[in-house]
Design a protein around this motif. Structure first.
Motif, PDB file in Angstrom:
ATOM      1  N   SER A 118     -21.412  56.050  32.503  1.00  0.00           N
ATOM      2  CA  SER A 118     -21.806  57.281  31.582  1.00  0.00           C
ATOM      3  C   SER A 118     -20.401  57.518  30.936  1.00  0.00           C
ATOM      4  N   GLY A 119     -20.407  57.752  29.439  1.00  0.00           N
ATOM      5  CA  GLY A 119     -19.172  58.192  28.679  1.00  0.00           C
ATOM      6  C   GLY A 119     -19.098  57.803  27.204  1.00  0.00           C
ATOM      7  N   LEU A 120     -20.122  56.874  26.917  1.00  0.00           N
ATOM      8  CA  LEU A 120     -20.045  56.320  25.381  1.00  0.00           C
ATOM      9  C   LEU A 120     -21.600  56.543  25.073  1.00  0.00           C
ATOM     10  N   ALA A 121     -21.988  56.149  23.901  1.00  0.00           N
ATOM     11  CA  ALA A 121     -23.355  56.363  23.487  1.00  0.00           C
ATOM     12  C   ALA A 121     -24.079  55.508  24.420  1.00  0.00           C
ATOM     13  N   GLU A 122     -25.454  55.896  24.495  1.00  0.00           N
ATOM     14  CA  GLU A 122     -26.494  55.420  25.422  1.00  0.00           C
ATOM     15  C   GLU A 122     -26.460  53.845  25.306  1.00  0.00           C
ATOM     16  N   ASN A 123     -26.628  53.193  23.893  1.00  0.00           N
ATOM     17  CA  ASN A 123     -26.706  52.112  23.833  1.00  0.00           C
ATOM     18  C   ASN A 123     -25.485  51.059  24.385  1.00  0.00           C
ATOM     19  N   GLU A 124     -24.185  51.863  24.171  1.00  0.00           N
ATOM     20  CA  GLU A 124     -22.850  51.142  24.658  1.00  0.00           C
ATOM     21  C   GLU A 124     -22.854  51.313  26.071  1.00  0.00           C
ATOM     22  N   ASP A 125     -23.092  52.255  26.685  1.00  0.00           N
ATOM     23  CA  ASP A 125     -23.198  52.544  28.098  1.00  0.00           C
ATOM     24  C   ASP A 125     -24.034  51.246  28.593  1.00  0.00           C
ATOM     25  N   HIS A 126     -25.388  51.054  28.204  1.00  0.00           N
ATOM     26  CA  HIS A 126     -26.197  50.027  28.628  1.00  0.00           C
ATOM     27  C   HIS A 126     -25.550  48.752  28.429  1.00  0.00           C
ATOM     28  N   ASP A 127     -24.875  48.566  27.256  1.00  0.00           N
ATOM     29  CA  ASP A 127     -24.641  47.257  26.813  1.00  0.00           C
ATOM     30  C   ASP A 127     -23.268  46.603  27.770  1.00  0.00           C
ATOM     31  N   LEU A 128     -22.563  47.796  28.022  1.00  0.00           N
ATOM     32  CA  LEU A 128     -21.564  47.462  28.863  1.00  0.00           C
ATOM     33  C   LEU A 128     -21.929  47.050  30.233  1.00  0.00           C
ATOM     34  N   VAL A 129     -22.713  47.458  30.740  1.00  0.00           N
ATOM     35  CA  VAL A 129     -23.051  47.077  31.998  1.00  0.00           C
ATOM     36  C   VAL A 129     -23.937  45.603  32.126  1.00  0.00           C
ATOM     37  N   VAL A 130     -24.843  45.672  30.914  1.00  0.00           N
ATOM     38  CA  VAL A 130     -25.589  44.287  31.090  1.00  0.00           C
ATOM     39  C   VAL A 130     -24.805  43.193  30.921  1.00  0.00           C
ATOM     40  N   GLY A 131     -23.758  43.448  29.623  1.00  0.00           N
ATOM     41  CA  GLY A 131     -22.695  42.286  29.556  1.00  0.00           C
ATOM     42  C   GLY A 131     -21.743  41.803  30.603  1.00  0.00           C
ATOM     43  N   VAL A 132     -21.461  42.688  31.573  1.00  0.00           N
ATOM     44  CA  VAL A 132     -20.839  42.230  32.601  1.00  0.00           C
ATOM     45  C   VAL A 132     -21.718  41.655  33.508  1.00  0.00           C
ATOM     46  N   ILE A 133     -23.002  42.199  33.690  1.00  0.00           N
ATOM     47  CA  ILE A 133     -23.765  41.581  34.787  1.00  0.00           C
ATOM     48  C   ILE A 133     -24.203  40.056  34.480  1.00  0.00           C
ATOM     49  N   LYS A 134     -24.517  40.044  33.224  1.00  0.00           N
ATOM     50  CA  LYS A 134     -25.063  38.743  32.389  1.00  0.00           C
ATOM     51  C   LYS A 134     -23.837  37.624  32.734  1.00  0.00           C
ATOM     52  N   ASP A 135     -22.292  38.132  32.439  1.00  0.00           N
ATOM     53  CA  ASP A 135     -21.299  37.129  32.746  1.00  0.00           C
ATOM     54  C   ASP A 135     -21.287  37.218  34.158  1.00  0.00           C
ATOM     55  N   TYR A 136     -21.323  37.957  35.232  1.00  0.00           N
ATOM     56  CA  TYR A 136     -21.277  37.446  36.654  1.00  0.00           C
ATOM     57  C   TYR A 136     -22.478  36.476  37.076  1.00  0.00           C
ATOM     58  N   LEU A 137     -23.691  36.645  36.434  1.00  0.00           N
ATOM     59  CA  LEU A 137     -24.826  35.870  36.741  1.00  0.00           C
ATOM     60  C   LEU A 137     -24.594  34.444  36.251  1.00  0.00           C
ATOM     61  N   SER A 138     -24.236  34.148  35.084  1.00  0.00           N
ATOM     62  CA  SER A 138     -23.921  32.986  34.350  1.00  0.00           C
ATOM     63  C   SER A 138     -23.022  32.455  35.055  1.00  0.00           C
ATOM     64  N   ALA A 139     -21.882  32.774  35.526  1.00  0.00           N
ATOM     65  CA  ALA A 139     -20.936  32.371  36.269  1.00  0.00           C
ATOM     66  C   ALA A 139     -21.579  31.687  37.566  1.00  0.00           C
ATOM     67  N   ARG A 140     -22.459  32.169  37.916  1.00  0.00           N
ATOM     68  CA  ARG A 140     -22.951  31.699  39.373  1.00  0.00           C
ATOM     69  C   ARG A 140     -24.313  30.882  39.115  1.00  0.00           C
ATOM     70  N   ALA A 141     -24.477  30.658  37.619  1.00  0.00           N
ATOM     71  CA  ALA A 141     -25.475  29.703  37.457  1.00  0.00           C
ATOM     72  C   ALA A 141     -26.921  30.281  38.023  1.00  0.00           C
ATOM     73  N   VAL A 142     -27.292  31.548  37.970  1.00  0.00           N
ATOM     74  CA  VAL A 142     -28.535  32.153  38.525  1.00  0.00           C
ATOM     75  C   VAL A 142     -29.222  32.828  37.275  1.00  0.00           C
ATOM     76  N   LEU A 143     -28.440  32.989  36.206  1.00  0.00           N
ATOM     77  CA  LEU A 143     -29.249  33.651  35.116  1.00  0.00           C
ATOM     78  C   LEU A 143     -30.212  32.870  34.496  1.00  0.00           C
ATOM     79  N   LYS A 144     -31.636  33.561  34.582  1.00  0.00           N
ATOM     80  CA  LYS A 144     -32.732  32.863  34.164  1.00  0.00           C
ATOM     81  C   LYS A 144     -32.708  32.607  32.555  1.00  0.00           C
ATOM     82  N   PRO A 145     -32.831  31.599  32.004  1.00  0.00           N
ATOM     83  CA  PRO A 145     -32.833  31.246  30.615  1.00  0.00           C
ATOM     84  C   PRO A 145     -34.036  32.152  29.639  1.00  0.00           C
ATOM     85  N   ASP A 146     -33.600  32.266  28.556  1.00  0.00           N
ATOM     86  CA  ASP A 146     -34.376  32.971  27.711  1.00  0.00           C
ATOM     87  C   ASP A 146     -35.903  32.464  27.620  1.00  0.00           C
ATOM     88  N   LYS A 147     -36.841  33.029  27.477  1.00  0.00           N
ATOM     89  CA  LYS A 147     -38.237  32.452  27.311  1.00  0.00           C
ATOM     90  C   LYS A 147     -38.448  32.480  26.058  1.00  0.00           C
TER      91      LYS A 147
END
Length: 164
Positions: free
Chosen positions: A135-164
């Motif tokens: 919480s603290g930025l525009a709603e899309n920026e709050d969302h994107d900050l969280v998602v970006g970090v989660i994606k990076d974390y999962l990608s580093a562990r090779a468990v991110l599902k590929p785009d369909k």
């Protein structure tokens, strides 16, 4: 309206990708710390929270935030736990329906917020078990900050599902 529908579909696909094999206290620390690092780098005034089964595993409030950010965190988290989707998707859905979450679902607006920033913590074979919230930025920026970090974390562990 078409743009909102497309964004909602994008968010649904995004959520299908953000699935953890497991999630421990250490995982919360790593993800929360990475969100904080980005906030420091970009001078973002945000509050960060990670909960697992309503148990708070990570919390940080950056300079420039206020107690109101804690309220937004709680309300956004409640929305994730109630609907099992991101609070940003709920925000867009409310815009699409030209309605408010309280009126549409009979919820107390002091307890729920259809505003971006809370992302479901999804565990493979278990479903939604928690929330990662900013919480603290525009709603899309709050969302994107969280998602970006989660994606990076999962990608580093090779468990991110590929785009369909």
């Amino acid at each position: 309206m078409e743009e909102i529908l497309e964004k909602i579909e994008d968010l649904k696909k995004q959520q299908e990708q953000l699935v953890f094999q497991d999630f421990q206290e250490e995982t919360a620390w790593v993800i929360g710390s990475r969100i904080r690092e980005q906030a420091v780098e970009k001078n973002y005034p945000v509050t960060i929270s990670i909960t697992l089964g309503r148990r708070r595993l990570f919390y940080c409030s950056m300079p420039g935030t206020a107690p109101i950010n804690d309220d937004w965190i709680r309300r956004k988290e409640n929305t994730v736990y109630k609907f099992h989707k991101s609070s940003y998707e709920m925000s867009l859905y409310m815009q699409l329906k030209q309605d408010e979450i309280g009126r549409r679902y009979g919820l107390d607006c002091a307890e729920y917020a259809a505003a971006g920033g809370a992302v479901p913590l999804i565990l493979k074979n278990s479903g939604v078990v928690g929330a990662v919230t900013v919480s603290g930025l525009a709603e899309n920026e709050d969302h994107d900050l969280v998602v970006g970090v989660i994606k990076d974390y999962l990608s580093a562990r090779a468990v991110l599902k590929p785009d369909k």
